[in-house]
Design a protein around this motif. Structure first.
Motif, PDB file in Angstrom:
ATOM      1  N   LYS A   1       0.819  -1.219   0.000  1.00  0.00           N
ATOM      2  CA  LYS A   1       0.000   0.000   0.000  1.00  0.00           C
ATOM      3  C   LYS A   1       0.850   1.265   0.000  1.00  0.00           C
ATOM      4  N   ARG A   2       1.891   1.243  -0.827  1.00  0.00           N
ATOM      5  CA  ARG A   2       2.744   2.408  -0.996  1.00  0.00           C
ATOM      6  C   ARG A   2       3.483   2.290  -2.321  1.00  0.00           C
ATOM      7  N   ILE A   3       3.941   3.430  -2.814  1.00  0.00           N
ATOM      8  CA  ILE A   3       4.749   3.471  -4.031  1.00  0.00           C
ATOM      9  C   ILE A   3       6.090   4.082  -3.631  1.00  0.00           C
ATOM     10  N   PRO A   4       7.147   3.270  -3.649  1.00  0.00           N
ATOM     11  CA  PRO A   4       8.443   3.738  -3.121  1.00  0.00           C
ATOM     12  C   PRO A   4       9.081   4.855  -3.948  1.00  0.00           C
TER      13      PRO A   4
ATOM     14  N   ILE B   1      10.262   5.712  -7.983  1.00  0.00           N
ATOM     15  CA  ILE B   1       9.707   6.874  -8.684  1.00  0.00           C
ATOM     16  C   ILE B   1      10.802   7.906  -9.003  1.00  0.00           C
ATOM     17  N   GLY B   2      11.711   8.135  -8.076  1.00  0.00           N
ATOM     18  CA  GLY B   2      12.774   9.131  -8.281  1.00  0.00           C
ATOM     19  C   GLY B   2      13.604   8.860  -9.527  1.00  0.00           C
ATOM     20  N   PRO B   3      14.192   7.668  -9.652  1.00  0.00           N
ATOM     21  CA  PRO B   3      14.957   7.369 -10.873  1.00  0.00           C
ATOM     22  C   PRO B   3      14.103   7.420 -12.144  1.00  0.00           C
ATOM     23  N   ALA B   4      12.825   7.064 -12.033  1.00  0.00           N
ATOM     24  CA  ALA B   4      11.938   7.132 -13.204  1.00  0.00           C
ATOM     25  C   ALA B   4      11.749   8.581 -13.643  1.00  0.00           C
TER      26      ALA B   4
ATOM     27  N   GLY C   1       2.085   8.835  -3.402  1.00  0.00           N
ATOM     28  CA  GLY C   1       2.697   8.009  -4.440  1.00  0.00           C
ATOM     29  C   GLY C   1       1.896   8.022  -5.723  1.00  0.00           C
ATOM     30  N   ASP C   2       0.577   7.983  -5.593  1.00  0.00           N
ATOM     31  CA  ASP C   2      -0.293   8.041  -6.767  1.00  0.00           C
ATOM     32  C   ASP C   2      -0.171   9.392  -7.463  1.00  0.00           C
ATOM     33  N   ILE C   3      -0.078  10.454  -6.673  1.00  0.00           N
ATOM     34  CA  ILE C   3       0.090  11.796  -7.238  1.00  0.00           C
ATOM     35  C   ILE C   3       1.391  11.861  -8.031  1.00  0.00           C
ATOM     36  N   LYS C   4       2.477  11.359  -7.445  1.00  0.00           N
ATOM     37  CA  LYS C   4       3.770  11.372  -8.138  1.00  0.00           C
ATOM     38  C   LYS C   4       3.741  10.488  -9.385  1.00  0.00           C
ATOM     39  N   LEU C   5       3.016   9.388  -9.317  1.00  0.00           N
ATOM     40  CA  LEU C   5       2.918   8.491 -10.466  1.00  0.00           C
ATOM     41  C   LEU C   5       2.173   9.153 -11.623  1.00  0.00           C
ATOM     42  N   TYR C   6       1.084   9.832 -11.331  1.00  0.00           N
ATOM     43  CA  TYR C   6       0.383  10.584 -12.373  1.00  0.00           C
ATOM     44  C   TYR C   6       1.289  11.666 -12.969  1.00  0.00           C
TER      45      TYR C   6
END
Length: 147
Positions: free
Chosen positions: A24-27, A31-34, A82-87
């Motif tokens: 239940k998290r997005i590390p 995300i940073g390297p992406a 995490g979802d915000i950063k993914l979008y």
């Protein structure tokens, strides 16, 4: 769209969906390297493309981050960071039109499965769900409806 970038993002979204379902998290370590890779991709596009794709990508990033932050504030944490950063990453990589489609499709997928889980009495109306799998489904729907 670049098929290699679509493949990489699809693989990343599958992996992040697995982590989000399990933890239940997005590390940020992923995300940073992406974000860094997407920034280099945009620099490549800027210097090697005749189109102004980079402007659409930057606008997509600002739109996705802004809209999701607004939703997060209004819903008092209804969407995770995490979802915000993914979008935002999807907006930065694929641009305004595509991220708008991803947002719409992922919302439809999330709503469909939420209603289904409530009807099957697996979840209650107030329960939260990891959203990365729906973002992945929204991404796949947006990409395959465009091909």
């Amino acid at each position: 769209m670049n098929y290699f970038i679509i493949f990489l993002m699809g693989a990343l979204l599958i992996y992040l969906s697995y982590i989000d379902l399990r933890e239940k998290r997005i590390p940020n370590m992923i995300i940073g390297p992406a974000y860094i890779a997407s920034t280099f991709y945009n620099l490549y596009l800027f210097f090697n493309s005749r189109e102004n794709i980079v402007y659409s990508n930057f606008l997509g990033f600002l739109f996705a981050i802004g809209l999701m932050l607004l939703i997060g504030i209004i819903s008092k944490g209804g969407i995770g960071g995490g979802d915000i950063k993914l979008y935002g990453l999807l907006g930065l990589t694929f641009g305004f039109q595509t991220v708008l489609k991803i947002i719409v499709f992922s919302t439809i997928w999330g709503g469909f499965f939420s209603i289904l889980l409530v009807l099957l009495k697996k979840k209650k109306l107030k329960d939260s769900l990891p959203f990365a799998p729906f973002i992945m489904l929204g991404f796949l729907t947006a990409v395959f409806t465009r091909l």
